[in-house]
Write an enzyme that holds these catalytic residues in place. Structure first.
Site, PDB file in Angstrom:
ATOM      1  N   CYS A   2       0.833  -1.202   0.000  1.00 30.39           N
ATOM      2  CA  CYS A   2       0.000   0.000   0.000  1.00 30.39           C
ATOM      3  C   CYS A   2       0.867   1.251   0.000  1.00 30.39           C
ATOM      4  O   CYS A   2       1.959   1.270   0.548  1.00 30.39           O
ATOM      5  CB  CYS A   2      -0.966   0.063   1.170  1.00 30.39           C
ATOM      6  SG  CYS A   2      -2.074  -1.337   1.307  1.00 30.39           S
ATOM      7  N   ARG A  27       3.873  -0.382  -4.813  1.00 32.68           N
ATOM      8  CA  ARG A  27       3.564  -0.858  -3.463  1.00 32.68           C
ATOM      9  C   ARG A  27       2.194  -1.524  -3.386  1.00 32.68           C
ATOM     10  O   ARG A  27       1.850  -2.114  -2.352  1.00 32.68           O
ATOM     11  CB  ARG A  27       3.625   0.308  -2.472  1.00 32.68           C
ATOM     12  CG  ARG A  27       4.985   0.950  -2.353  1.00 32.68           C
ATOM     13  CD  ARG A  27       4.952   2.070  -1.333  1.00 32.68           C
ATOM     14  NE  ARG A  27       4.728   1.565   0.007  1.00 32.68           N
ATOM     15  CZ  ARG A  27       5.689   1.278   0.880  1.00 32.68           C
ATOM     16  NH1 ARG A  27       6.945   1.430   0.534  1.00 32.68           N
ATOM     17  NH2 ARG A  27       5.399   0.827   2.076  1.00 32.68           N
ATOM     18  N   TRP A  74      -2.875  -2.610  -1.737  1.00 29.51           N
ATOM     19  CA  TRP A  74      -2.621  -4.036  -1.900  1.00 29.51           C
ATOM     20  C   TRP A  74      -3.496  -4.714  -0.860  1.00 29.51           C
ATOM     21  O   TRP A  74      -3.277  -4.595   0.337  1.00 29.51           O
ATOM     22  CB  TRP A  74      -1.149  -4.351  -1.671  1.00 29.51           C
ATOM     23  CG  TRP A  74      -0.775  -5.768  -1.967  1.00 29.51           C
ATOM     24  CD1 TRP A  74      -0.401  -6.282  -3.182  1.00 29.51           C
ATOM     25  CD2 TRP A  74      -0.729  -6.861  -1.037  1.00 29.51           C
ATOM     26  NE1 TRP A  74      -0.121  -7.626  -3.056  1.00 29.51           N
ATOM     27  CE2 TRP A  74      -0.319  -8.009  -1.760  1.00 29.51           C
ATOM     28  CE3 TRP A  74      -1.000  -6.985   0.322  1.00 29.51           C
ATOM     29  CZ2 TRP A  74      -0.164  -9.254  -1.159  1.00 29.51           C
ATOM     30  CZ3 TRP A  74      -0.864  -8.225   0.920  1.00 29.51           C
ATOM     31  CH2 TRP A  74      -0.445  -9.342   0.186  1.00 29.51           C
ATOM     32  N   ASN A 100      -1.824   1.874   5.838  1.00 27.39           N
ATOM     33  CA  ASN A 100      -0.956   0.789   5.392  1.00 27.39           C
ATOM     34  C   ASN A 100      -0.669  -0.076   6.601  1.00 27.39           C
ATOM     35  O   ASN A 100      -0.190   0.425   7.618  1.00 27.39           O
ATOM     36  CB  ASN A 100       0.336   1.366   4.815  1.00 27.39           C
ATOM     37  CG  ASN A 100       1.329   0.289   4.405  1.00 27.39           C
ATOM     38  OD1 ASN A 100       0.965  -0.869   4.251  1.00 27.39           O
ATOM     39  ND2 ASN A 100       2.579   0.662   4.235  1.00 27.39           N
ATOM     40  N   GLY A 101      -0.974  -1.365   6.517  1.00 17.41           N
ATOM     41  CA  GLY A 101      -0.735  -2.260   7.642  1.00 17.41           C
ATOM     42  C   GLY A 101      -1.914  -3.182   7.861  1.00 17.41           C
ATOM     43  O   GLY A 101      -2.814  -3.293   7.029  1.00 17.41           O
ATOM     44  N   GLU A 480      16.403 -18.542  -7.293  1.00 17.82           N
ATOM     45  CA  GLU A 480      16.104 -17.159  -7.687  1.00 17.82           C
ATOM     46  C   GLU A 480      15.603 -17.098  -9.124  1.00 17.82           C
ATOM     47  O   GLU A 480      14.669 -16.339  -9.433  1.00 17.82           O
ATOM     48  CB  GLU A 480      17.358 -16.296  -7.512  1.00 17.82           C
ATOM     49  CG  GLU A 480      17.218 -14.847  -7.970  1.00 17.82           C
ATOM     50  CD  GLU A 480      16.196 -14.046  -7.188  1.00 17.82           C
ATOM     51  OE1 GLU A 480      15.855 -12.933  -7.655  1.00 17.82           O
ATOM     52  OE2 GLU A 480      15.730 -14.513  -6.135  1.00 17.82           O
ATOM     53  N   LYS A 484      11.938 -15.589 -10.184  1.00 21.14           N
ATOM     54  CA  LYS A 484      11.730 -14.525 -11.170  1.00 21.14           C
ATOM     55  C   LYS A 484      10.725 -14.974 -12.236  1.00 21.14           C
ATOM     56  O   LYS A 484       9.868 -14.204 -12.650  1.00 21.14           O
ATOM     57  CB  LYS A 484      13.060 -14.139 -11.833  1.00 21.14           C
ATOM     58  CG  LYS A 484      13.970 -13.316 -10.965  1.00 21.14           C
ATOM     59  CD  LYS A 484      13.388 -11.954 -10.668  1.00 21.14           C
ATOM     60  CE  LYS A 484      13.953 -11.350  -9.402  1.00 21.14           C
ATOM     61  NZ  LYS A 484      13.406 -11.907  -8.163  1.00 21.14           N
ATOM     62  N   GLU A 487       7.260 -14.934 -10.629  1.00 22.66           N
ATOM     63  CA  GLU A 487       6.792 -13.596 -10.263  1.00 22.66           C
ATOM     64  C   GLU A 487       6.216 -12.831 -11.440  1.00 22.66           C
ATOM     65  O   GLU A 487       5.165 -12.186 -11.311  1.00 22.66           O
ATOM     66  CB  GLU A 487       7.954 -12.779  -9.669  1.00 22.66           C
ATOM     67  CG  GLU A 487       8.306 -13.103  -8.246  1.00 22.66           C
ATOM     68  CD  GLU A 487       9.444 -12.252  -7.742  1.00 22.66           C
ATOM     69  OE1 GLU A 487       9.361 -11.755  -6.609  1.00 22.66           O
ATOM     70  OE2 GLU A 487      10.446 -12.069  -8.477  1.00 22.66           O
ATOM     71  N   HIS A 503      15.811 -37.389  -7.157  1.00 24.85           N
ATOM     72  CA  HIS A 503      15.019 -37.770  -5.980  1.00 24.85           C
ATOM     73  C   HIS A 503      13.590 -37.242  -6.086  1.00 24.85           C
ATOM     74  O   HIS A 503      13.011 -36.799  -5.086  1.00 24.85           O
ATOM     75  CB  HIS A 503      15.696 -37.272  -4.707  1.00 24.85           C
ATOM     76  CG  HIS A 503      17.062 -37.850  -4.503  1.00 24.85           C
ATOM     77  ND1 HIS A 503      17.271 -39.097  -3.946  1.00 24.85           N
ATOM     78  CD2 HIS A 503      18.296 -37.365  -4.833  1.00 24.85           C
ATOM     79  CE1 HIS A 503      18.565 -39.349  -3.913  1.00 24.85           C
ATOM     80  NE2 HIS A 503      19.215 -38.317  -4.444  1.00 24.85           N
ATOM     81  N   LYS A 602       5.922  -4.324  -3.862  1.00 21.38           N
ATOM     82  CA  LYS A 602       7.370  -4.221  -3.727  1.00 21.38           C
ATOM     83  C   LYS A 602       7.847  -4.392  -2.288  1.00 21.38           C
ATOM     84  O   LYS A 602       8.763  -5.150  -2.008  1.00 21.38           O
ATOM     85  CB  LYS A 602       7.825  -2.853  -4.258  1.00 21.38           C
ATOM     86  CG  LYS A 602       9.336  -2.645  -4.241  1.00 21.38           C
ATOM     87  CD  LYS A 602      10.029  -3.588  -5.187  1.00 21.38           C
ATOM     88  CE  LYS A 602      11.519  -3.356  -5.247  1.00 21.38           C
ATOM     89  NZ  LYS A 602      12.183  -4.394  -6.044  1.00 21.38           N
TER      90      LYS A 602
END
Length: 607
Positions: A2, A27, A74, A100-101, A480, A484, A487, A503, A602
């Site tokens: 947010c 955000r 968000w 925000n929170g 990573e 990516k 995402e 395995h 973000k």
């Protein structure tokens, strides 16, 4: 998560607020809204969707006001709808709140307020704040907010307006909030990127602090009503650094900035005379680092992957036990910590809620808490006992790229410093320092492979699954690379240590499964070649990131991307760049919004 913007001054507020929201859209971007005061009228407009949807619905020419607050969301409580978008108002529609929170006790507060006659219109936790402020308001908005906050459990960064008061009241607890000081005007934001166009003089609110902002200035108190004298700081980066500069997306720009961001991370920090690193933020902790029995690296998401690479670097270079913890689990499992433990918290924003909580838990149990973060003045930077800034500059793309490689570079210098104060020889230290200094020019060579990688992406962008495999230092890079891909392209991807393929994951291999190998020449090179052959004999398509000049491995792979050679511990800094570009180009070919992937934000400032 947010974004909050606020303004009070002599200019038209709405255009400033909308511009600020656009700079904070990374955000959160599932809904947005604005509240302004105009002739003692509280005008609230909000809309589900991107900020562009809100902007289309606004009649900016008809909204004349020089004070207001705004929000981009968000979602945490309540679906992304017009009604659930911020700002939220009280029963009388005199008070507007952006938040925000997460308010953890909102259900109990909602029941209490409902019994008191308050009517709720949304499914959000934030709405209880507006009604609490209404409950306590008797003419002093700051005091009403203070009383309301005493009832809240959870995290918040808030901005509040009242239709009869020409002032903005703000407060924070666990969610970042900054006040910008201009010439006869003041700004509020959850991130300085929203206000850097207007001022570089900022005040970072601390947890438990509130501020009243008027045309004449601002005052800060804490929840106990004690006056606070805040420190005014100057932002060192510029507006140009958060523009696309001709690139199609921020993510692509930030990938191509990596030679310079790594130069900035290194600058002034390599001491070739003593074959070590000079990290001023760790100077007063050198004795503790020398005597430490254990090091813990903690972070979330991409920062956790950086920590995994850091674990290899520190153990191999400094000979000290090193562990990696998900910050989101760290404080909930009663970690065994004492004064001989050093905890490094890794976070791009310096505001990651779980990582900040891990820092507080480490300190509570007597460990030395240090930070590796990007944002000067951030919560983690202030909460830790020391640390190192990565100096990557503002990162706008939601999927981290340049911050990740800068984190790896800083971790390599931390490993070098630890090694030299503990066991590492001068010659080995000099070899590492020299290799670090060569990284920017080598990444420039990797970036010249962009067209090659784009062509490979064209062969695979319609696939539904990817597998990423690596060993040793490059096992975390497999993780990573898969992250990516997930995402920004929404393709299911998994990362594994290459030896683990047998395995279980090998059952997935067929002609429809592309497998990306990180296969730089190192101590386990022959093992990687064997793993590649295992995939090929099951008809899997192999894309390999290989060392420059390696002709042998080309006989076994379908597509090879050659990168410059460096020492093992630094190879992840080079091998990850082709994977960033591969994910980027696949997402673009799929027609997706690379900078604002769905459901992501973000800076994760809520648990």
């Amino acid at each position: 998560m947010c974004g909050i913007v606020g303004y009070i001054g002599k200019k038209e507020a709405a255009p400033i607020l909308i511009d600020g929201l656009k700079r904070l859209e990374y955000r959160g971007y599932d809904s947005a809204g604005i509240a302004v005061l105009s002739e003692e009228k509280l005008i609230v407009q909000k809309k589900a969707g991107r900020i562009s949807e809100l902007e289309k619905s606004l009649s900016l020419k008809e909204i004349h006001s020089t004070i207001g607050i705004a929000h981009t969301r968000w979602a945490t409580h309540g679906e992304p709808t017009d009604a659930n978008a911020h700002p939220h108002v009280d029963c009388k529609e005199e008070i507007a709140v952006v938040h925000n929170g997460i308010i953890e006790n909102y259900n109990a507060l909602r029941e209490f307020l409902s019994r008191r006659g308050h009517t709720f219109r949304t499914a959000t936790d934030t709405e209880v704040i507006a009604h609490l402020v209404e409950e306590y308001y008797t003419g002093d908005l700051l005091q009403a907010v203070r009383f309301a906050l005493a009832k809240l459990e959870g995290t918040y960064g808030i901005a509040v307006l009242h239709k009869k008061k020409r002032e903005v009241v703000v407060a924070r607890n666990g969610s970042p909030l900054v006040i910008g000081q201009g010439k006869n005007e003041y700004f509020v934001a959850s991130d300085v990127s929203a206000i850097i166009r207007h001022t570089r003089e900022v005040i970072y609110l601390e947890d438990g602090e509130l501020a009243r902002i008027t045309d004449d200035g601002f005052s800060v108190i804490n929840l106990n009503e004690e006056e606070i004298t805040p420190k005014i700081e100057e932002v060192t980066w510029t507006l140009d650094q958060i523009e696309k500069d001709g690139f199609s997306h921020f993510m692509l720009k930030e990938i191509f900035e990596q030679p310079n961001t790594i130069r900035n991370s290194i600058r002034g920090r390599l001491n070739f005379t003593e074959a070590t690193a000079r990290l001023d933020g760790l100077d007063r902790n050198l004795d503790a680092l020398r005597e430490a029995k254990r090091i813990i690296l903690t972070g979330c998401g991409t920062a956790w992957h950086a920590a995994l690479v850091g674990e290899y670097m520190i153990e191999n270079t400094a000979g000290i036990s090193c562990e990696v913890e998900y910050a989101s689990e760290f404080r909930y499992r009663s970690p065994v910590l004492d004064e001989s433990t050093v905890v490094f918290a890794i976070s791009q924003s310096g505001e990651t809620a779980d990582t900040l909580a891990a820092v507080k838990e480490a300190k509570r149990k007597g460990a030395l808490a240090l930070g590796i973060c990007n944002v000067v003045g951030s919560s983690i930077a202030r909460e830790t006992d020391g640390g190192v800034y990565i100096h990557a500059g503002p990162e706008i793309g939601v999927a981290s790229t340049k911050a990740f490689t800068s984190q790896l570079v800083v971790l390599s210098m931390v490993a070098l410093l630890l090694g030299r104060i503990r066991q590492l020889s001068f010659e080995n230290g000099k070899e590492i320092a020299t290799a670090i200094s060569e990284l920017p020019s080598k990444i420039e060579k990797v970036l010249k492979l962009d067209k090659r990688i784009r062509d490979i992406a064209g062969k695979f962008y319609k696939r539904s699954n990817f597998l990423f495999l690596g060993r040793g230092y490059n096992y975390p890079i497999a993780l990573e690379g898969a992250l990516k891909m997930k995402e920004i392209s929404y393709i299911h991807a998994e990362g594994y240590p290459a030896a683990e393929m047998k395995h279980g994951p090998i059952a997935l291999i067929d002609e429809n499964m592309p497998v990306v190998f990180i296969a730089a020449k190192n101590a386990v090179y022959d093992k990687i070649v064997s793993n590649i052959q295992e995939v090929k004999c099951r008809k899997g398509a192999v894309i390999a990131v290989i060392s420059e000049g390696d002709e042998e491995i080309k006989n076994y792979v379908d597509y090879a991307v050659e990168i410059p050679v460096t020492i093992d511990m630094l190879s992840p800094i080079l091998t990850v760049v082709p994977l960033q570009l591969l994910a980027y180009h696949i997402a673009v070919l799929r027609g997706l919004d690379v900078d604002k992937p769905r459901n992501l934000a973000k800076s994760v400032t809520v648990e």
